[in-house]
Design an enzyme around this catalytic site. Structure first.
Site, PDB file in Angstrom:
ATOM      1  N   GLU A 260       0.819  -1.219   0.000  1.00  0.00           N
ATOM      2  CA  GLU A 260       0.000   0.000   0.000  1.00  0.00           C
ATOM      3  C   GLU A 260       0.847   1.261   0.000  1.00  0.00           C
ATOM      4  OE1 GLU A 260      -0.519   2.115   2.910  1.00  0.00           O
ATOM      5  OE2 GLU A 260       0.999   1.054   4.041  1.00  0.00           O
TER       6      GLU A 260
ATOM      7  N   HIS B 228      -3.279  -2.863   3.026  1.00  0.00           N
ATOM      8  CA  HIS B 228      -2.655  -2.322   4.231  1.00  0.00           C
ATOM      9  C   HIS B 228      -2.197  -3.459   5.133  1.00  0.00           C
ATOM     10  CE1 HIS B 228      -2.275   1.002   7.224  1.00  0.00           C
ATOM     11  NE2 HIS B 228      -2.329   1.756   6.151  1.00  0.00           N
TER      12      HIS B 228
END
Length: 346
Positions: free
Chosen positions: A10, A314
């Site tokens: 990410e 994430h």
């Protein structure tokens, strides 16, 4: 030295924060390049620099590249010291992200610590203080760590000015004890709260009314939270879902030009998605829970598992940082209605 590519996955600040936390916990030096390369404004912003400076203070680290806009950082940790600390983020930079950076090291220190934090307590890009209090801290307690987080003053974007104090007490036996978190258990309660300091009272009423109508909540389930003196302006609508094993908190933030119905709809959509899923924890807690659980796996030598509603990029990035520092393997398996993560020694 552990080398991390800040553009991996990410490509945001979580790679930096987890890297700093694990460097302190393990004593391994860290070098990270291309920090936040996938963000519109790459490099160290003010709140990320606050995380670096807090970590440096806690372990007396030798640091190079700690300046605004820097895309490369080296961090050589010293011994972690329990103590009484105060960290000022400035503007609305997140207090909770600074806390999450130093917490893993302080919860494994030789004594309790007190951490005063000043900055943003409620902003869209970080877990609000209420999330840490209700969702994260109770799980830490099951590992053996006591985290008491008190809120003195709300801090919203862009002014900030929030105040919070964290009391961190490591396990009495000195080692974290992992556990499996596979189910939520029975639902105990659900309720919504609205913060609107510095705004007209009808904003909270309209948001709560819209949320209540959509979810079938009423009465004491819909609560307007009082503002403290000189707070705001700011608006956060929060829905808390408390279960036997875990609590989830969903938050949406109001802003100029955004209607009350839109704020409520955002919360309702996330609440319904969580209720439809079979995972024990939501996407935000799934990411945050991995690091302390991995430390507990290392301490005990035993694997641990948990289920989650959604596997985000994430979270995948965080697993990669954890595996770079710790002798563990993180595996992810698709389940009906969610995912299962297993962290095992290697």
């Amino acid at each position: 030295m552990i080398e991390l590519d800040g553009s991996a996955g990410e490509g945001g600040g979580q790679i930096l924060r987890s890297g700093l936390a694990l460097s302190m916990c393990t004593g391994q030096p860290l070098r990270i390049t291309r920090i936040r390369a996938k963000r519109p404004k790459p490099g160290l912003m003010r709140q990320h620099l606050a995380c670096v400076q807090a970590a440096q203070t806690v372990c007396d680290a030798v640091v190079h590249g700690a300046e605004l806009g820097s895309s490369t950082l080296s961090f050589e940790p010293g011994a972690v010291r329990a103590g009484d600390y105060r960290f000022v983020v400035g503007t609305a930079g997140s207090c909770t992200l600074v806390l999450q950076t130093v917490l893993p090291a302080l919860m494994r220190a030789s004594a309790a610590s007190r951490v005063e934090l000043s900055g943003g307590t409620h902003n869209p890009m970080a877990p609000p203080v209420h999330f840490i209090q209700r969702c994260f801290a109770p799980l830490l307690a099951r590992l053996g760590v006591q985290l008491q987080l008190s809120l003195g003053r709300h801090g919203f974007y862009p002014a900030g000015g929030g105040e919070a104090v964290a009391l961190i007490t490591p396990p009495e036996e000195g080692r974290l004890q992992p556990f499996d978190l596979m189910e939520r258990g029975e639902r105990r309660e659900g309720y919504a709260e609205c913060l609107t300091p510095g705004l007209p009272r009808h904003v909270a009423s309209r948001e709560l009314q819209a949320l209540g109508a959509a979810l079938g909540w009423s009465g004491d389930q819909l609560r307007e939270l009082p503002a403290r003196q000189n707070e705001g302006p700011g608006n956060a609508l929060m829905a808390t879902l408390a279960y036997e094993q875990v609590t989830e908190l969903v938050t949406a933030f109001g802003e100029k030009g955004r209607s009350a119905d839109s704020v409520a709809a955002a919360v309702v959509a996330e609440v319904r998605a969580f209720q439809r899923s079979a995972g024990a924890v939501g996407p935000h807690l799934a990411d945050q829970w991995a690091l302390p659980l991995a430390l507990a796996v290392v301490d005990s030598g035993h694997p641990a598992r948990y289920t989650l509603t959604e596997l985000t990029e994430h979270a995948r990035s965080n697993f990669g940082v954890i595996e770079a520092f710790l002798p563990v393997a993180c595996t992810m398996d698709r389940l009906e209605g969610g995912w299962a993560v297993t962290i095992r020694p290697r």
